[in-house]
Design an enzyme around this catalytic site. Structure first.
Site, PDB file in Angstrom:
ATOM      1  N   TYR A 197      35.686  64.427  61.029  1.00 19.61           N
ATOM      2  CA  TYR A 197      36.465  63.576  61.860  1.00 19.61           C
ATOM      3  C   TYR A 197      37.885  64.127  61.871  1.00 19.61           C
ATOM      4  O   TYR A 197      38.133  65.256  61.326  1.00 19.61           O
ATOM      5  CB  TYR A 197      36.695  62.021  61.235  1.00 19.61           C
ATOM      6  CG  TYR A 197      37.595  62.195  59.915  1.00 19.61           C
ATOM      7  CD1 TYR A 197      37.215  62.688  58.601  1.00 19.61           C
ATOM      8  CD2 TYR A 197      38.907  61.533  59.833  1.00 19.61           C
ATOM      9  CE1 TYR A 197      38.106  62.697  57.353  1.00 19.61           C
ATOM     10  CE2 TYR A 197      39.698  61.589  58.995  1.00 19.61           C
ATOM     11  CZ  TYR A 197      39.400  62.330  57.555  1.00 19.61           C
ATOM     12  OH  TYR A 197      40.009  62.143  56.432  1.00 19.61           O
ATOM     13  N   ARG A 210      40.366  72.074  64.980  1.00 17.23           N
ATOM     14  CA  ARG A 210      40.119  71.841  63.506  1.00 17.23           C
ATOM     15  C   ARG A 210      38.915  71.056  63.600  1.00 17.23           C
ATOM     16  O   ARG A 210      38.058  71.294  62.703  1.00 17.23           O
ATOM     17  CB  ARG A 210      41.230  71.161  62.866  1.00 17.23           C
ATOM     18  CG  ARG A 210      40.933  71.127  61.310  1.00 17.23           C
ATOM     19  CD  ARG A 210      42.021  70.405  60.652  1.00 17.23           C
ATOM     20  NE  ARG A 210      42.254  68.966  61.098  1.00 17.23           N
ATOM     21  CZ  ARG A 210      43.299  68.198  60.701  1.00 17.23           C
ATOM     22  NH1 ARG A 210      44.095  68.642  59.723  1.00 17.23           N
ATOM     23  NH2 ARG A 210      43.621  67.324  60.902  1.00 17.23           N
ATOM     24  N   ARG A 255      14.631  58.412  55.701  1.00 17.27           N
ATOM     25  CA  ARG A 255      16.032  58.866  54.990  1.00 17.27           C
ATOM     26  C   ARG A 255      15.458  60.135  53.923  1.00 17.27           C
ATOM     27  O   ARG A 255      14.570  60.186  53.439  1.00 17.27           O
ATOM     28  CB  ARG A 255      16.275  57.750  53.930  1.00 17.27           C
ATOM     29  CG  ARG A 255      17.702  58.297  53.084  1.00 17.27           C
ATOM     30  CD  ARG A 255      17.915  57.001  52.038  1.00 17.27           C
ATOM     31  NE  ARG A 255      18.995  58.049  51.283  1.00 17.27           N
ATOM     32  CZ  ARG A 255      18.689  58.438  50.281  1.00 17.27           C
ATOM     33  NH1 ARG A 255      17.633  58.936  49.784  1.00 17.27           N
ATOM     34  NH2 ARG A 255      19.847  59.056  49.337  1.00 17.27           N
ATOM     35  N   HIS A 260      17.401  64.204  53.064  1.00 19.70           N
ATOM     36  CA  HIS A 260      18.619  64.727  52.788  1.00 19.70           C
ATOM     37  C   HIS A 260      18.614  65.773  53.967  1.00 19.70           C
ATOM     38  O   HIS A 260      19.703  66.277  54.624  1.00 19.70           O
ATOM     39  CB  HIS A 260      18.810  65.387  51.370  1.00 19.70           C
ATOM     40  CG  HIS A 260      19.404  64.371  50.337  1.00 19.70           C
ATOM     41  ND1 HIS A 260      18.335  63.209  50.132  1.00 19.70           N
ATOM     42  CD2 HIS A 260      20.273  64.148  49.458  1.00 19.70           C
ATOM     43  CE1 HIS A 260      18.952  62.406  49.204  1.00 19.70           C
ATOM     44  NE2 HIS A 260      20.314  63.108  49.111  1.00 19.70           N
ATOM     45  N   LYS A 289      37.024  68.647  57.405  1.00 25.65           N
ATOM     46  CA  LYS A 289      37.588  67.265  57.427  1.00 25.65           C
ATOM     47  C   LYS A 289      36.445  66.303  57.370  1.00 25.65           C
ATOM     48  O   LYS A 289      36.062  65.713  58.667  1.00 25.65           O
ATOM     49  CB  LYS A 289      38.519  67.092  58.582  1.00 25.65           C
ATOM     50  CG  LYS A 289      39.534  65.852  58.540  1.00 25.65           C
ATOM     51  CD  LYS A 289      40.825  66.055  59.266  1.00 25.65           C
ATOM     52  CE  LYS A 289      41.567  64.726  59.249  1.00 25.65           C
ATOM     53  NZ  LYS A 289      41.979  64.292  57.996  1.00 25.65           N
ATOM     54  N   GLU A 319      46.527  69.177  47.035  1.00 24.85           N
ATOM     55  CA  GLU A 319      47.256  68.291  48.158  1.00 24.85           C
ATOM     56  C   GLU A 319      47.308  67.068  47.744  1.00 24.85           C
ATOM     57  O   GLU A 319      47.246  66.775  46.410  1.00 24.85           O
ATOM     58  CB  GLU A 319      46.584  68.726  49.618  1.00 24.85           C
ATOM     59  CG  GLU A 319      45.061  68.297  49.344  1.00 24.85           C
ATOM     60  CD  GLU A 319      44.194  68.501  50.475  1.00 24.85           C
ATOM     61  OE1 GLU A 319      44.750  68.553  51.777  1.00 24.85           O
ATOM     62  OE2 GLU A 319      42.943  68.545  50.535  1.00 24.85           O
ATOM     63  N   LEU A 374      42.861  70.936  52.704  1.00 18.31           N
ATOM     64  CA  LEU A 374      42.636  70.533  54.480  1.00 18.31           C
ATOM     65  C   LEU A 374      43.728  71.581  55.123  1.00 18.31           C
ATOM     66  O   LEU A 374      44.924  71.695  54.698  1.00 18.31           O
ATOM     67  CB  LEU A 374      42.780  69.198  54.751  1.00 18.31           C
ATOM     68  CG  LEU A 374      42.567  68.797  56.411  1.00 18.31           C
ATOM     69  CD1 LEU A 374      40.813  68.875  56.307  1.00 18.31           C
ATOM     70  CD2 LEU A 374      43.059  67.625  56.468  1.00 18.31           C
TER      71      LEU A 374
HETATM   72  N1  PDD Z   1      44.677  62.531  56.544  1.00 16.90           N
HETATM   73  N2  PDD Z   1      44.827  66.423  53.281  1.00 16.90           N
HETATM   74  C1  PDD Z   1      44.188  65.334  53.133  1.00 16.90           C
HETATM   75  C2  PDD Z   1      43.007  65.305  52.215  1.00 16.90           C
HETATM   76  C3  PDD Z   1      44.132  64.550  54.524  1.00 16.90           C
HETATM   77  O1  PDD Z   1      43.127  63.426  54.436  1.00 16.90           O
HETATM   78  C4  PDD Z   1      45.225  64.624  55.465  1.00 16.90           C
HETATM   79  C5  PDD Z   1      45.605  63.827  56.688  1.00 16.90           C
HETATM   80  C6  PDD Z   1      45.987  65.803  55.333  1.00 16.90           C
HETATM   81  C7  PDD Z   1      46.940  65.988  56.427  1.00 16.90           C
HETATM   82  O2  PDD Z   1      46.496  66.474  57.456  1.00 16.90           O
HETATM   83  P1  PDD Z   1      47.243  66.163  59.089  1.00 16.90           P
HETATM   84  O3  PDD Z   1      48.488  66.762  58.775  1.00 16.90           O
HETATM   85  O4  PDD Z   1      46.242  67.178  59.825  1.00 16.90           O
HETATM   86  O5  PDD Z   1      47.151  64.817  59.371  1.00 16.90           O
HETATM   87  C8  PDD Z   1      45.901  66.592  54.329  1.00 16.90           C
HETATM   88  C9  PDD Z   1      44.443  61.804  57.648  1.00 16.90           C
HETATM   89  C10 PDD Z   1      45.679  61.155  58.225  1.00 16.90           C
HETATM   90  C11 PDD Z   1      43.448  60.395  57.469  1.00 16.90           C
HETATM   91  O6  PDD Z   1      42.329  60.935  56.723  1.00 16.90           O
HETATM   92  O7  PDD Z   1      43.717  59.494  57.920  1.00 16.90           O
END
Ligand code: PDD
Length: 287
Positions: A33, A52, A101, A103, A148, A180, A204
């Site tokens: 996403y 990304r 189902r 995997h 992501k 993070e 990320l």
């Molecule tokens: N999340 N690290 C993680 C684990 C995140 O989920 C996010 C952002 C970031 C920051 O990434 P960016 O600057 O590209 O938004 C770092 C989004 C906003 C979410 O999951 O809603």
């Protein structure tokens, strides 16, 4: 207009947008996403978010169901038509439905792609001025945090720890090093230097993280991208979190202890917040 959702190439009313319970996104969290901020109906850093998205799709071996120019068209159209001036646009692509189902990937993959807009809720002024409280936790996630992925159970559990403690974010440490936040990138300020963790498989590649580092370079704020220990994080003069929806926020307490001398939003944060708003305004004007 009534909320419209893009589902597999069609624009539908929210109530008509339906996905099979056999969708691998639903059963396995097998999808990726993006969250794209939109200011005054203009998507911010759209190219970078789409790049990304492609990296995440490549990382899970899922062919992109749309070309780059198609994504740009869909997102731009939604940004223009949604009911709010400032939005957060959510994109999700899953590996689609399966007959039984299993995997293993289906032989014939029919990905599910969704785009929807929500009103952008930037943090209240009080959080920017007074800062937010955070807790810390061991980073219990997998070893592909650079993707992501929609499988966010660990992130949800970690975030809930913050909520349960009346805090906004959970700062994560793995093997003694800062990675993070549960849904944000984290920066440390120490002795006038901005410290950023190295983007690797443990975090990320944040789009806002890149903006912050670009602004630091542009404005001559000394910065280093390197491993940051837990001890360094706890001894920070300032601690920031950033993401597409939160922009940049000062963390003024970690596990109930004040960050820095005052436990208040620091001068480096104030400078970065100003640069960020200025940059946003310039980019939006320049379009
Ligand atoms: N999340 N690290 C993680 C684990 C995140 O989920 C996010 C952002 C970031 C920051 O990434 P960016 O600057 O590209 O938004 C770092 C989004 C906003 C979410 O999951 O809603």
């Amino acid at each position: 207009m009534t909320a419209r959702i893009f589902l597999n190439g069609e624009w539908l009313a929210a109530t008509d947008a339906r996905v099979s319970v056999m969708d691998r996104g639903f059963l396995f969290g097998d999808g990726v996403y993006e969250v794209i901020p939109v200011y005054s109906r203009q998507p911010f850093r759209l190219e970078q978010h789409l790049a990304r998205l492609q990296q995440s799709l490549d990382g899970i071996q899922l062919a992109n169901p749309h070309r780059r120019d198609e994504w740009i068209g869909f997102v731009t159209q939604l940004a223009k038509e949604a009911e709010w001036e400032d939005q957060s646009i959510y994109i999700q692509v899953t590996r689609g439905p399966m007959a039984v189902r299993n995997h293993a990937f289906p032989k014939e993959v029919r990905p599910t792609s969704v785009i929807l807009a929500e009103p952008m809720t930037t943090p209240p002024q009080s959080q920017r001025e007074q800062g937010i409280a955070a807790v810390s936790a061991a980073d219990i996630r997998w070893l592909r945090c650079d993707l992501k992925a929609t499988s966010l159970l660990a992130n949800c559990l970690l975030r809930q720890m913050a909520v349960a403690a009346g805090c906004v974010e959970t700062v994560l440490f793995r093997d003694g090093f800062l990675t993070e936040g549960s849904a944000s990138s984290i920066f440390v300020i120490k002795d006038g230097v901005l410290l950023a963790p190295i983007q690797n498989h443990l975090m990320l590649p944040g789009i806002t993280y890149d903006v912050v580092l670009e602004l630091a370079a542009q404005h001559g704020l000394p910065h280093q991208v390197r491993d940051i220990t837990e001890a360094e994080t706890r001894a920070a003069d300032e601690l920031w979190m950033c993401s597409s929806t939160k922009e940049v926020l000062p963390i003024v307490s970690l596990d109930g202890k004040k960050v820095g001398a005052g436990g208040t939003a620091g001068p480096f944060f104030a400078a970065m917040y100003g640069w960020y708003q200025e940059f946003k305004a310039t980019v939006m004007r320049g379009r």
